[in-house]
Write a protein that holds these residues in place. Structure first.
Motif, PDB file in Angstrom:
ATOM      1  N   LEU A 152       0.822  -1.205   0.000  1.00 36.94           N
ATOM      2  CA  LEU A 152       0.000   0.000   0.000  1.00 36.94           C
ATOM      3  C   LEU A 152       0.857   1.257   0.000  1.00 36.94           C
ATOM      4  O   LEU A 152       0.570   2.220  -0.720  1.00 36.94           O
ATOM      5  CB  LEU A 152      -0.931  -0.016   1.212  1.00 36.94           C
ATOM      6  CG  LEU A 152      -2.022  -1.085   1.170  1.00 36.94           C
ATOM      7  CD1 LEU A 152      -2.598  -1.312   2.559  1.00 36.94           C
ATOM      8  CD2 LEU A 152      -3.123  -0.683   0.197  1.00 36.94           C
ATOM      9  N   THR A 153       1.929   1.254   0.769  1.00 36.68           N
ATOM     10  CA  THR A 153       2.814   2.412   0.832  1.00 36.68           C
ATOM     11  C   THR A 153       3.509   2.636  -0.506  1.00 36.68           C
ATOM     12  O   THR A 153       3.656   3.772  -0.962  1.00 36.68           O
ATOM     13  CB  THR A 153       3.865   2.225   1.942  1.00 36.68           C
ATOM     14  OG1 THR A 153       3.198   2.052   3.197  1.00 36.68           O
ATOM     15  CG2 THR A 153       4.772   3.438   2.038  1.00 36.68           C
ATOM     16  N   ALA A 154       3.925   1.551  -1.161  1.00 33.30           N
ATOM     17  CA  ALA A 154       4.577   1.663  -2.464  1.00 33.30           C
ATOM     18  C   ALA A 154       3.648   2.271  -3.506  1.00 33.30           C
ATOM     19  O   ALA A 154       4.100   2.923  -4.454  1.00 33.30           O
ATOM     20  CB  ALA A 154       5.058   0.291  -2.929  1.00 33.30           C
ATOM     21  N   ALA A 155       2.342   2.071  -3.315  1.00 28.66           N
ATOM     22  CA  ALA A 155       1.349   2.641  -4.236  1.00 28.66           C
ATOM     23  C   ALA A 155       0.975   4.072  -3.865  1.00 28.66           C
ATOM     24  O   ALA A 155       0.111   4.665  -4.509  1.00 28.66           O
ATOM     25  CB  ALA A 155       0.103   1.760  -4.259  1.00 28.66           C
ATOM     26  N   GLY A 156       1.610   4.620  -2.812  1.00 31.08           N
ATOM     27  CA  GLY A 156       1.361   5.999  -2.442  1.00 31.08           C
ATOM     28  C   GLY A 156       0.304   6.203  -1.385  1.00 31.08           C
ATOM     29  O   GLY A 156      -0.077   7.345  -1.097  1.00 31.08           O
ATOM     30  N   HIS A 157      -0.172   5.118  -0.781  1.00 35.72           N
ATOM     31  CA  HIS A 157      -1.215   5.230   0.227  1.00 35.72           C
ATOM     32  C   HIS A 157      -0.613   5.319   1.635  1.00 35.72           C
ATOM     33  O   HIS A 157       0.522   4.907   1.868  1.00 35.72           O
ATOM     34  CB  HIS A 157      -2.165   4.038   0.146  1.00 35.72           C
ATOM     35  CG  HIS A 157      -2.836   3.895  -1.178  1.00 35.72           C
ATOM     36  ND1 HIS A 157      -3.600   4.907  -1.731  1.00 35.72           N
ATOM     37  CD2 HIS A 157      -2.845   2.869  -2.070  1.00 35.72           C
ATOM     38  CE1 HIS A 157      -4.062   4.504  -2.916  1.00 35.72           C
ATOM     39  NE2 HIS A 157      -3.619   3.273  -3.144  1.00 35.72           N
ATOM     40  N   ASP A 158      -1.402   5.838   2.537  1.00 30.07           N
ATOM     41  CA  ASP A 158      -1.022   5.917   3.951  1.00 30.07           C
ATOM     42  C   ASP A 158      -1.646   4.710   4.646  1.00 30.07           C
ATOM     43  O   ASP A 158      -2.867   4.665   4.821  1.00 30.07           O
ATOM     44  CB  ASP A 158      -1.532   7.232   4.541  1.00 30.07           C
ATOM     45  CG  ASP A 158      -1.159   7.401   6.005  1.00 30.07           C
ATOM     46  OD1 ASP A 158      -0.253   6.692   6.459  1.00 30.07           O
ATOM     47  OD2 ASP A 158      -1.787   8.224   6.684  1.00 30.07           O
ATOM     48  N   ARG A 161       7.614  14.982   7.963  1.00 29.08           N
ATOM     49  CA  ARG A 161       7.795  15.564   6.630  1.00 29.08           C
ATOM     50  C   ARG A 161       7.781  14.482   5.556  1.00 29.08           C
ATOM     51  O   ARG A 161       7.249  14.686   4.463  1.00 29.08           O
ATOM     52  CB  ARG A 161       9.108  16.355   6.583  1.00 29.08           C
ATOM     53  CG  ARG A 161       9.058  17.667   7.357  1.00 29.08           C
ATOM     54  CD  ARG A 161      10.429  18.358   7.331  1.00 29.08           C
ATOM     55  NE  ARG A 161      10.391  19.656   7.989  1.00 29.08           N
ATOM     56  CZ  ARG A 161      10.480  19.835   9.296  1.00 29.08           C
ATOM     57  NH1 ARG A 161      10.606  18.773  10.095  1.00 29.08           N
ATOM     58  NH2 ARG A 161      10.440  21.045   9.816  1.00 29.08           N
ATOM     59  N   VAL A 162       8.376  13.325   5.859  1.00 26.53           N
ATOM     60  CA  VAL A 162       8.396  12.225   4.888  1.00 26.53           C
ATOM     61  C   VAL A 162       6.974  11.775   4.562  1.00 26.53           C
ATOM     62  O   VAL A 162       6.625  11.542   3.400  1.00 26.53           O
ATOM     63  CB  VAL A 162       9.233  11.043   5.417  1.00 26.53           C
ATOM     64  CG1 VAL A 162       9.088   9.826   4.504  1.00 26.53           C
ATOM     65  CG2 VAL A 162      10.693  11.439   5.529  1.00 26.53           C
ATOM     66  N   GLN A 163       6.124  11.660   5.569  1.00 24.59           N
ATOM     67  CA  GLN A 163       4.741  11.253   5.332  1.00 24.59           C
ATOM     68  C   GLN A 163       3.997  12.292   4.502  1.00 24.59           C
ATOM     69  O   GLN A 163       3.222  11.947   3.602  1.00 24.59           O
ATOM     70  CB  GLN A 163       4.033  11.030   6.664  1.00 24.59           C
ATOM     71  CG  GLN A 163       4.502   9.788   7.400  1.00 24.59           C
ATOM     72  CD  GLN A 163       3.996   9.710   8.825  1.00 24.59           C
ATOM     73  OE1 GLN A 163       3.739  10.724   9.470  1.00 24.59           O
ATOM     74  NE2 GLN A 163       3.852   8.493   9.325  1.00 24.59           N
ATOM     75  N   LEU A 164       4.234  13.558   4.774  1.00 26.49           N
ATOM     76  CA  LEU A 164       3.579  14.618   3.998  1.00 26.49           C
ATOM     77  C   LEU A 164       4.103  14.643   2.562  1.00 26.49           C
ATOM     78  O   LEU A 164       3.348  14.930   1.626  1.00 26.49           O
ATOM     79  CB  LEU A 164       3.781  15.967   4.671  1.00 26.49           C
ATOM     80  CG  LEU A 164       3.045  16.129   6.003  1.00 26.49           C
ATOM     81  CD1 LEU A 164       3.446  17.433   6.683  1.00 26.49           C
ATOM     82  CD2 LEU A 164       1.525  16.088   5.802  1.00 26.49           C
ATOM     83  N   MET A 165       5.366  14.322   2.373  1.00 28.24           N
ATOM     84  CA  MET A 165       5.905  14.226   1.019  1.00 28.24           C
ATOM     85  C   MET A 165       5.204  13.137   0.220  1.00 28.24           C
ATOM     86  O   MET A 165       4.966  13.289  -0.984  1.00 28.24           O
ATOM     87  CB  MET A 165       7.412  13.957   1.079  1.00 28.24           C
ATOM     88  CG  MET A 165       8.240  15.181   1.480  1.00 28.24           C
ATOM     89  SD  MET A 165       9.919  14.768   2.035  1.00 28.24           S
ATOM     90  CE  MET A 165      10.544  13.840   0.647  1.00 28.24           C
ATOM     91  N   GLU A 166       4.844  12.034   0.891  1.00 25.24           N
ATOM     92  CA  GLU A 166       4.125  10.951   0.207  1.00 25.24           C
ATOM     93  C   GLU A 166       2.766  11.433  -0.292  1.00 25.24           C
ATOM     94  O   GLU A 166       2.314  11.035  -1.365  1.00 25.24           O
ATOM     95  CB  GLU A 166       3.929   9.766   1.158  1.00 25.24           C
ATOM     96  CG  GLU A 166       5.186   8.969   1.436  1.00 25.24           C
ATOM     97  CD  GLU A 166       5.679   8.236   0.196  1.00 25.24           C
ATOM     98  OE1 GLU A 166       4.841   7.736  -0.578  1.00 25.24           O
ATOM     99  OE2 GLU A 166       6.899   8.193  -0.012  1.00 25.24           O
TER     100      GLU A 166
END
Length: 231
Positions: A22-28, A175-180
């Protein structure tokens, strides 16, 4: 679209595989390991999708599905090792939107996830997707923001960041999570990009940007969006 996906899976290894896909697909992706925690998280954070394993402690997947279906239209993808027709019908009759049997490929999983998220986006009206945090209101379907009843113009990057934070008020985002969340609209999202978005958003929604009460800095960690303090 970048979505908040809740994964309820008691097997730690399998849960980590789901989270990485899910993370690789851009999801949280947020992971819980029992049914009771799944219900509590869904009620508090209102995720866009629940990936739900059937066999879990506290409450099993059937019970979680029945409880949440009485309260919301949250899309639910059920996962199980069982593959009989009766199990399939039980899952769908219990309120699940789709049903995937183990073992399955990551490609198959993500195809189901995309379908459910797209379906939910198409069937939900603007009122159903309205987000409110104190005096701040966002309508993701219309790309609209207002603050204390006043329209606010936001760039696509600022808007994507605000939507992600408004879906989980008071949660601290690194910041990393917001960048995603912004990488789909910012060509090169970096730490500096996020900090620039924060400064610009504060100028637009804070009575005094130098003393923010809505978009707060959590020093050494990141940022969070919260209802403005009165007084």
């Amino acid at each position: 679209m970048c979505a908040h996906v809740l994964v309820a899976e008691d097997d730690a290894r399998h849960a980590e595989i789901l989270r990485r896909c899910l993370t690789a697909a851009g999801h949280d992706a947020f992971v819980v390991h029992d049914g009771r925690a799944a219900v509590e998280h869904a009620r508090r954070w209102r995720p866009d999708l629940l990936v739900l394993d059937v066999m879990m402690p506290e409450l099993d997947g059937w019970d979680v599905c029945r409880i949440l279906r009485q309260e919301s239209d949250l899309p639910i993808l059920m996962l199980t090792a069982r593959s009989s027709e009766n199990d399939l019908l039980l899952g769908l009759d219990g309120g699940a939107d789709d049903y995937l049997t183990k073992p399955y490929s990551p490609r198959e999983l993500m195809a189901r996830v995309r379908t459910l998220l797209r379906r939910a986006q198409q069937t939900s009206g603007p009122a159903a997707t309205m987000l409110r945090v104190g005096g701040l209101t966002l309508v993701p379907a219309l790309h609209e923001v207002s603050c204390d009843g006043r329209p606010v113009d936001c760039t696509p990057g600022e808007f994507a960041m605000l939507v992600a934070m408004a879906r989980q008020p008071d949660r601290i985002f690194t910041r990393v999570q917001l960048m995603e969340h912004t990488k789909g609209v910012d060509r090169s999202s970096t730490d500096r990009t996020i900090d620039a978005h924060v400064r610009n958003i504060r100028r637009k929604i804070e009575p005094d940007p130098r003393r923010p009460t809505r978009l707060l800095t959590v020093y050494g960690v990141g940022y969070k969006l919260t209802a403005a303090r009165s007084g």
